[in-house]
Design an enzyme around this catalytic site. Structure first.
Site, PDB file in Angstrom:
ATOM      1  CE  LYS A  97      -3.601   2.716   0.818  1.00 39.79           C
ATOM      2  NZ  LYS A  97      -4.527   3.035  -0.287  1.00 39.79           N
ATOM      3  CB  CYS A 132      -2.962   9.639  -4.091  1.00 35.49           C
ATOM      4  SG  CYS A 132      -4.338   9.433  -2.940  1.00 35.49           S
TER       5      CYS A 132
END
Ligand code: DHB
Length: 306
Positions: A42, A125
């Site tokens: 992650k 992101c």
């Protein structure tokens, strides 16, 4: 089917995408034990984060929407995990998504001192309130690449947002060529989509009024186009990892034809868990065998003109 990217050997060309089921040590260990070709973490930040309010991920028939908000354990935990995760004899790729350049530099300096195989620097992101996707700002992207390249001692890749305009592909590709990144991963989710439930008359997820990154079947044509364009524009030394809407072995074949040397799976891995890697490896091998292909190099970028 094995592959190489940035001089690293992957026992399979199919691995997890950063995001689903790769945050905790248990998640990462399960990837180590699975037939995933790599362990990808992650995206990590300087400090641990709880992420955005729930519900923050929903699957629908044609894909998924998420606005997780970078929940992760903070980079120091992932540094600690490295020795254990290296025992699985496959590349360990750490995704880095500092909230500012200084964070990325601090995190990457820490991973320089570990046995991590590569850094996937996340320039895309879409889910942090008040932070634009770096990959859509070419000046900021250049500064980040310049500064990160000065200090990064590991093979460096960038996780890119989807582009939709040929001029933007050219701008990003020329930065990646100039700064000599080792690989690119494209695409991240399509940022700031909205899925509405007509029954409840509400969005499916809570953060940002329901806006979130779209993945799954919705994004495959965009992902294929990004892989193909990057394959045309990038120096041949730069390996491409394709991601976006892969559900089957045939999908993987299409990404390899477009120019990917490896692929990642997000939505389907979230839904099926590590068993998806056995299924996808089998389906891909069978389809390639039927077509008479046995090596990535024989198919990679070999899309034929119509
Ligand atoms: C998150 C989503 C992304 O698409 C990404 O690249 C990084 C983090 C998230 O919301 O956690």
């Amino acid at each position: 089917m094995k592959t190489t990217i940035a001089s690293l050997n992957f026992p399979s060309c199919i691995m997890n995408a950063s995001g689903p089921r790769c945050t905790t040590f248990e998640d990462l260990k399960a990837l180590g034990l699975s037939s995933s070709g790599a362990i990808v973490t992650k995206s990590c930040t300087l400090e641990a984060r709880g992420g955005n309010p729930e519900p923050r991920y929903k699957k629908v028939e044609d894909g998924s929407i998420n606005s997780m908000g970078l929940p992760n354990l903070g980079y120091k935990k992932y540094v600690e995990f490295v020795p254990e995760l290296k025992k699985y004899k496959k590349p360990l790729i750490v995704s880095v998504s500092g909230l500012q350049l200084a964070d990325n530099l601090e995190i990457i300096k820490a991973f320089n001192k570990t046995d991590v195989d590569a850094i996937e620097l996340n320039l895309s992101c879409p889910n942090i309130v008040g932070k634009a996707q770096v990959g859509y700002d070419f000046e900021q992207s250049e500064e980040v690449l310049r500064e990160v390249k000065k200090i990064c001692k590991k093979p460096l890749g960038t996780k890119l947002p989807p582009y939709f305009d040929f001029v933007h592909f050219e701008q990003m590709a020329s930065l990646l060529n100039k700064h000599k990144v080792d690989f690119v991963t494209c695409i991240n989710s399509i940022g700031n989509g909205l899925i509405i439930d007509p029954e409840t008359e509400k969005p499916l997820i809570k953060p940002k009024g329901g806006f979130g990154g779209i993945g799954g079947k919705f994004v495959k044509p965009t992902a294929l186009a990004n892989v193909k364009k990057m394959h045309e524009l990038l120096d041949k030394k730069i390996g491409i990892i394709g991601v976006g809407g892969i559900y089957s072995g045939v999908d993987i074949f299409e990404f390899i034809l477009a120019g990917a040397r490896a692929v990642q799976v997000g939505t389907i891995y979230q839904e099926e868990g590590v068993k998806c890697f056995d299924r996808l490896n089998r389906e891909f091998e069978n389809y390639c065998a039927k077509k008479g292909y046995s090596k990535i190099e024989d198919m990679c970028g070999k899309l034929k003109p119509l």
